[in-house]
Design an enzyme around this catalytic site. Sequence first.
Site, short mmCIF file in Angstrom:
data_model
loop_
_atom_site.label_atom_id
_atom_site.label_comp_id
_atom_site.label_asym_id
_atom_site.label_seq_id
_atom_site.Cartn_x
_atom_site.Cartn_y
_atom_site.Cartn_z
N ASP A 10 0.87 -1.18 0.00
CA ASP A 10 0.00 0.00 0.00
C ASP A 10 0.90 1.22 0.00
O ASP A 10 2.10 1.12 0.28
CB ASP A 10 -0.89 -0.01 1.26
CG ASP A 10 -1.81 1.21 1.33
OD1 ASP A 10 -2.29 1.65 0.26
OD2 ASP A 10 -2.03 1.74 2.43
N SER A 11 0.31 2.37 -0.27
CA SER A 11 1.09 3.61 -0.20
C SER A 11 1.50 3.92 1.24
O SER A 11 2.40 4.70 1.47
CB SER A 11 0.26 4.77 -0.75
OG SER A 11 -0.98 4.83 -0.07
N TYR A 42 -0.41 8.64 -2.51
CA TYR A 42 -0.40 8.36 -3.95
C TYR A 42 -1.62 8.99 -4.62
O TYR A 42 -1.61 9.28 -5.80
CB TYR A 42 -0.49 6.84 -4.19
CG TYR A 42 0.76 6.03 -3.95
CD1 TYR A 42 1.89 6.54 -3.33
CD2 TYR A 42 0.79 4.70 -4.36
CE1 TYR A 42 3.02 5.76 -3.12
CE2 TYR A 42 1.92 3.90 -4.16
CZ TYR A 42 3.02 4.43 -3.54
OH TYR A 42 4.13 3.64 -3.33
N GLY A 43 -2.69 9.16 -3.84
CA GLY A 43 -3.99 9.52 -4.39
C GLY A 43 -4.07 10.88 -5.06
O GLY A 43 -5.03 11.19 -5.76
N CYS A 73 -3.72 -1.00 -2.03
CA CYS A 73 -3.99 0.42 -2.30
C CYS A 73 -5.05 0.56 -3.41
O CYS A 73 -4.85 0.07 -4.54
CB CYS A 73 -2.69 1.08 -2.73
SG CYS A 73 -2.84 2.82 -3.07
N ASN A 74 -6.14 1.23 -3.11
CA ASN A 74 -7.19 1.45 -4.12
C ASN A 74 -6.66 2.29 -5.28
O ASN A 74 -7.03 2.08 -6.42
CB ASN A 74 -8.37 2.19 -3.50
CG ASN A 74 -9.25 1.29 -2.66
OD1 ASN A 74 -10.31 0.87 -3.07
ND2 ASN A 74 -8.80 0.96 -1.45
N THR A 75 -5.81 3.25 -4.95
CA THR A 75 -5.29 4.14 -5.99
C THR A 75 -4.46 3.35 -7.01
O THR A 75 -4.66 3.46 -8.22
CB THR A 75 -4.45 5.27 -5.35
OG1 THR A 75 -5.29 5.98 -4.43
CG2 THR A 75 -3.91 6.22 -6.38
N GLU A 155 -4.37 10.23 8.99
CA GLU A 155 -2.91 10.15 9.17
C GLU A 155 -2.44 11.02 10.33
O GLU A 155 -1.50 10.68 11.03
CB GLU A 155 -2.20 10.64 7.89
CG GLU A 155 -2.28 9.68 6.75
CD GLU A 155 -1.29 8.55 6.89
OE1 GLU A 155 -0.19 8.77 7.44
OE2 GLU A 155 -1.63 7.43 6.48
N CYS A 186 -11.02 3.29 -0.37
CA CYS A 186 -9.69 3.75 0.05
C CYS A 186 -9.30 2.96 1.29
O CYS A 186 -10.14 2.69 2.16
CB CYS A 186 -9.74 5.24 0.36
SG CYS A 186 -8.23 5.89 1.08
N THR A 187 -8.03 2.60 1.36
CA THR A 187 -7.53 1.79 2.48
C THR A 187 -7.81 2.39 3.86
O THR A 187 -7.99 1.67 4.83
CB THR A 187 -5.99 1.66 2.38
OG1 THR A 187 -5.45 2.95 2.16
CG2 THR A 187 -5.60 0.70 1.30
N HIS A 188 -7.79 3.72 3.92
CA HIS A 188 -7.91 4.37 5.23
C HIS A 188 -9.34 4.44 5.76
O HIS A 188 -9.55 4.58 6.96
CB HIS A 188 -7.38 5.81 5.15
CG HIS A 188 -5.89 5.91 5.11
ND1 HIS A 188 -5.14 5.33 4.12
CD2 HIS A 188 -5.01 6.52 5.95
CE1 HIS A 188 -3.86 5.59 4.34
NE2 HIS A 188 -3.76 6.31 5.44
N1 DGL Z 1 -3.78 3.91 -0.05
C1 DGL Z 1 -4.52 4.93 -0.74
C2 DGL Z 1 -5.78 4.32 -1.35
O1 DGL Z 1 -6.27 3.31 -0.92
C3 DGL Z 1 -4.88 6.08 0.17
C4 DGL Z 1 -3.73 6.92 0.61
C5 DGL Z 1 -3.00 7.61 -0.54
O2 DGL Z 1 -3.54 8.55 -1.15
O3 DGL Z 1 -1.88 7.19 -0.82
O4 DGL Z 1 -6.28 4.87 -2.30
#
Ligand code: DGL
Length: 277
Positions: A10-11, A42-43, A73-75, A155, A186-188
């Site tokens: 993941d990011s 990353y998003g 990571c969804n992104t 975060e 999104c992971t968060h």
């Molecule tokens: N891990 C990213 C996601 O799931 C969220 C955090 C990011 O923007 O890197 O999209």
Amino acid sequence: MQKDSIGVFDSGVGGLTVLKSLIELLPDENFIYFGDIARLPYGTKSDQTIKRYGFQDASFLIEKGVKLIVVACNTVSSVALESLQENFDIPIIGVIEPAAKVAVSIADKSLGIIGTAATIKSEKYIMLCQKFAQNEGKSLSILQKPTSLLVPFIEDGWKDSNILELVIKEYFKDFIEKVDTLVLGCTHYPIIQDKIQSICGKNIKIINSANAVAYEVKRTLEKNKIENIVKNKKNRDVRLYVSDFNDTVFYLTELILGNKYPLKKIELVDIFGSSSK
Ligand code: DGL
């Protein structure tokens, strides 16, 4: 080198929400997790950069000898999954497709998706949800909304703040009343799922992709006959690597995983330089 592990990246450490579901569903598997804290988020990055980062993250796990990779990571899953699958010859599973399948099967008439700017811009969720709805002969209205501010709040440890509540309400204005099911893309977001649910009201069904992804990984391990058949629960190995340390790493790791799992000490790695082992 561990040759029988499942790699997850993941990011950052938000992807531990996916790792947690994997650990629980697959008690005999070993895991190697990589969180690219140094380059988070990353998003908000361009597709080109997200693809490059995803490639480097996957390469790090491949060097560790993993047998399958989960892109938590969804992104990265939205923007770079196909190019990763073309570049590496082990199974690579993203989070979008399993979540979209569950969302379409659960939604009544209308589905909402929230995620980072890059995830929403890719329209990957919309395309897959439309495809699955068509396969099921279901007529669904599908809406999406970038909710970029939620990640920095989480975060920074502001997950319980009133300000975050106001931000979510503002994002949901003219949106949430139009949907009966909401995908946390999104992971968060699973970290604040209770808050989101209380703002939406209990009638909105919320989909968190972590469990759906874990089942997809189980199916893929079995299909490819690469599951760990030796009973390993007591001795299994769960390793966490990050590209940078900060207080958030420890705060979120403890918040998501607690003390329940057999974690090794979190290790710092430099995947960008020559010491990427
Ligand atoms: N891990 C990213 C996601 O799931 C969220 C955090 C990011 O923007 O890197 O999209």
